[in-house]
Design an enzyme around this catalytic site. Sequence first.
Site, mmCIF file in Angstrom:
data_model
loop_
_atom_site.group_PDB
_atom_site.id
_atom_site.type_symbol
_atom_site.label_atom_id
_atom_site.label_comp_id
_atom_site.label_asym_id
_atom_site.label_seq_id
_atom_site.Cartn_x
_atom_site.Cartn_y
_atom_site.Cartn_z
ATOM 1 N N SER A 178 -12.978 39.309 20.841
ATOM 2 C CA SER A 178 -12.618 37.966 20.398
ATOM 3 C C SER A 178 -13.848 37.067 20.283
ATOM 4 O O SER A 178 -13.712 35.930 19.862
ATOM 5 C CB SER A 178 -11.566 37.356 21.314
ATOM 6 N N HIS B 237 -9.308 41.122 14.990
ATOM 7 C CA HIS B 237 -9.010 40.262 16.136
ATOM 8 C C HIS B 237 -7.528 39.924 16.153
ATOM 9 O O HIS B 237 -7.058 39.052 15.422
ATOM 10 C CB HIS B 237 -9.869 38.992 16.083
ATOM 11 N N GLU C 189 -7.279 38.091 12.511
ATOM 12 C CA GLU C 189 -8.573 37.736 11.933
ATOM 13 C C GLU C 189 -9.312 39.037 11.625
ATOM 14 O O GLU C 189 -9.514 39.864 12.522
ATOM 15 C CB GLU C 189 -9.402 36.890 12.918
ATOM 16 N N ASN D 148 -10.813 30.701 17.538
ATOM 17 C CA ASN D 148 -11.216 30.333 18.897
ATOM 18 C C ASN D 148 -12.413 29.389 18.905
ATOM 19 O O ASN D 148 -12.570 28.579 19.817
ATOM 20 C CB ASN D 148 -11.516 31.586 19.727
#
Length: 697
Positions: A409, A430, A442, A480
């Site tokens: 991540s 991801h 992702e 993120n």
Amino acid sequence: MSEPVTYRLEGRIALVTIDNQPVNALSHAVREGLDGAITRFAGDDAAEALLLTGAGRVFLGGADITEFGKPPRAPSLPDVITAIEGLEKPVIAAIHGVALGGGLEVALGAHYRLAMPGTSLGLPEVKLGILPGAGGTQRAPRLVGVAAALDMITSGTPIGPEKALEIGLIDRIGSGDDPAAAGLAYAEELLAAGAQARPVGALPMPQDAPELFEARRAALEKSARGEIAPLTALDAVRAATRLPIGEGLEEERRLFQQLLDSPQRAGMIHAFFNDRKVAKLPEIAGVAPRDFASVGVIGGGTMGAGIATAALLAGLRVSLVERDADAAERARATIEKNLAAAVKRGKLGQERRDAILSGALDCVTGYEVLGGADVIIEAVFESMDVKKEVFAQIDRVARPGTVLATNTSYLDINEIARATSRPQDVIGLHFFSPAHVMKLLEIVVAGKTAPEVTATAFALGKALGKTCVRAGVCDGFIGNRILSHYRAAADHMVLDGASPYQIDAALRDFGFPMGPYQVADLAGLDIGYMTRQRKADQRHERDRYPGWADTLYEMGRLGQKSGRGYYIYDEQSPRGRLDPEVEEIIAAEREAQGIRPRDFTDEEIVERYMAAMVNEGARVVDEGIAQRPLDVDVTLLYGYGFPRHRGGPMHYADTAGLGVIRDRIQRYAGGDDHFWQVAPLLARLADDQSTFASLNG
Ligand code: COA
């Protein structure tokens, strides 16, 4: 261009076919064509009945969504449908593929309806922030009753032909695979039986059911929080119980227009088109994906088991590799649990579950099995050393052409790729936890990733039912990275005097299902703690630090899993209640940092939070981590609970005006010019009075 509506006599039946590919949307040209066909049929003495069909794979995909928000052009769809309904000779609709929105409303204007097996019939308008505005809210309740009409109209969920027949929405399910042939046979049968025109609008007004309406309203206020379309659609259906058809149609139009003019409509239609644009990337246009039928997963924790479950549900074979036999057994048990939950939710049949478990899943301990995989996805502990070791091992066993994916991540995928002899085959996938439930994927394209590998990742994501967004390599990728920025903005407000509870409530009112501190409790406060530890040496001396979050962690308040985090979770309040102790801990932190707390309005909370989200979104686009603003919008919508009716953060910024957002950031910089610096892309677009949408292509 060929005519989008054709008229042809088949014996005594006028066959009217709509052909406006790809989905026969009811564009201006189609409405004009239908108008002409209606007039011709009325005056055609050789034609005793009219059969409406759609060419290609669907009957009618609905009103032309690209026309929404533009000046209306006559004839309007409601007028065309009223004209169809008013024909004195019988009109039959032969439906195949889909009849959605305006498409189903056309069928409701017909006098008889036949649907082919497997057809999807629905009024999905509320999903676009509008309501069925071409008679659907008046005719559907007359035909199927108020309860069934409300089900379809306020949920927007389509139904199949069996259910449609049961509730009386259609008259017959056709047989064979040619809708026109089935329709013609049905029309002949009707004529032979002396069938007459049978307008739905002439059916008696459906009975009012005040209690039902109230119960549905209350349920919608919860389930579709903040959305105006479902409640307005409910009002329109209610009107059908009180007004004769003509007045009901006028009332429906009035309510429809209200929604059409609303920013929610614009947000939801932005989201609709983004869903389709997000996977369209020049770098993979025309690039054939590699075949994939078997997936290797390394690591059987929550993430690995979730990825394996997603692949199994999509019909792929899975080999999962764990460190030892016990861990492999535990992974298998987790997957079994996931599948059992899918059966319970009606996503999977018992028989398929059994077949998957007996034939499609292997949980083993050696890497050799991965030699048979088409795609290998690593989901082990987040450490560069561990990942590099795993990829070196994969490199030894995987056959040439296998796609090698990491579920990291935040780690640098270029560095991971260098641990192999084939960086062109390495890519990031991801997933979001739980991986078999969350929609977002992702796809992180590294420096040397081959286009064919990217294309394969998109094809795999689609097969898994994911919404895939292309991201570039950076700490946190798109989602993120932006999250850590707006979460910091929230923490700053807490430091300055807002309570986390007020922040959560303000953001729920904005439309998020949960506020950031509820999310922290759900994810676990250990996650945030570890992230802060990891980034400790990147910390700038002017970064403001949420010291109270470390205190909560150190007290063992890990969130939902320990019964306490920002909120208290127990029998009395399984969904969490406020805890004054947390406020005291925060107050102590403010004092230690010498901060005099001040009040925040809910409005300021939302504006600061959104400004941070938009600003970091602009940086992510500018740096090429997201290729277009729409990629940011889709990421936030599908992975971070951003309210769909607001389109996404970049669309929100366009709606507010980029100059307004820039000015806010400049104002906030008065209090902290380290955190609040206008992103260069935002500054440029605001200076040009342009929009993020202008970069969406
Ligand atoms: N108006 C205008 N364009 C539409 C459309 C509509 N009602 N429905 C679909 N399209 C376009 C899509 O944008 C897409 O365009 P693109 O190829 O340029 O990206 C193309 O038609 C194909 O649609 P897509 O969704 O990719 O095809 P599909 O086969 O997966 O699904 C439908 C077909 C009809 C089920 C789906 O497109 C859909 O749900 N459409 C919306 C239906 C709706 O809400 N109608 C109510 C309007 S009142």
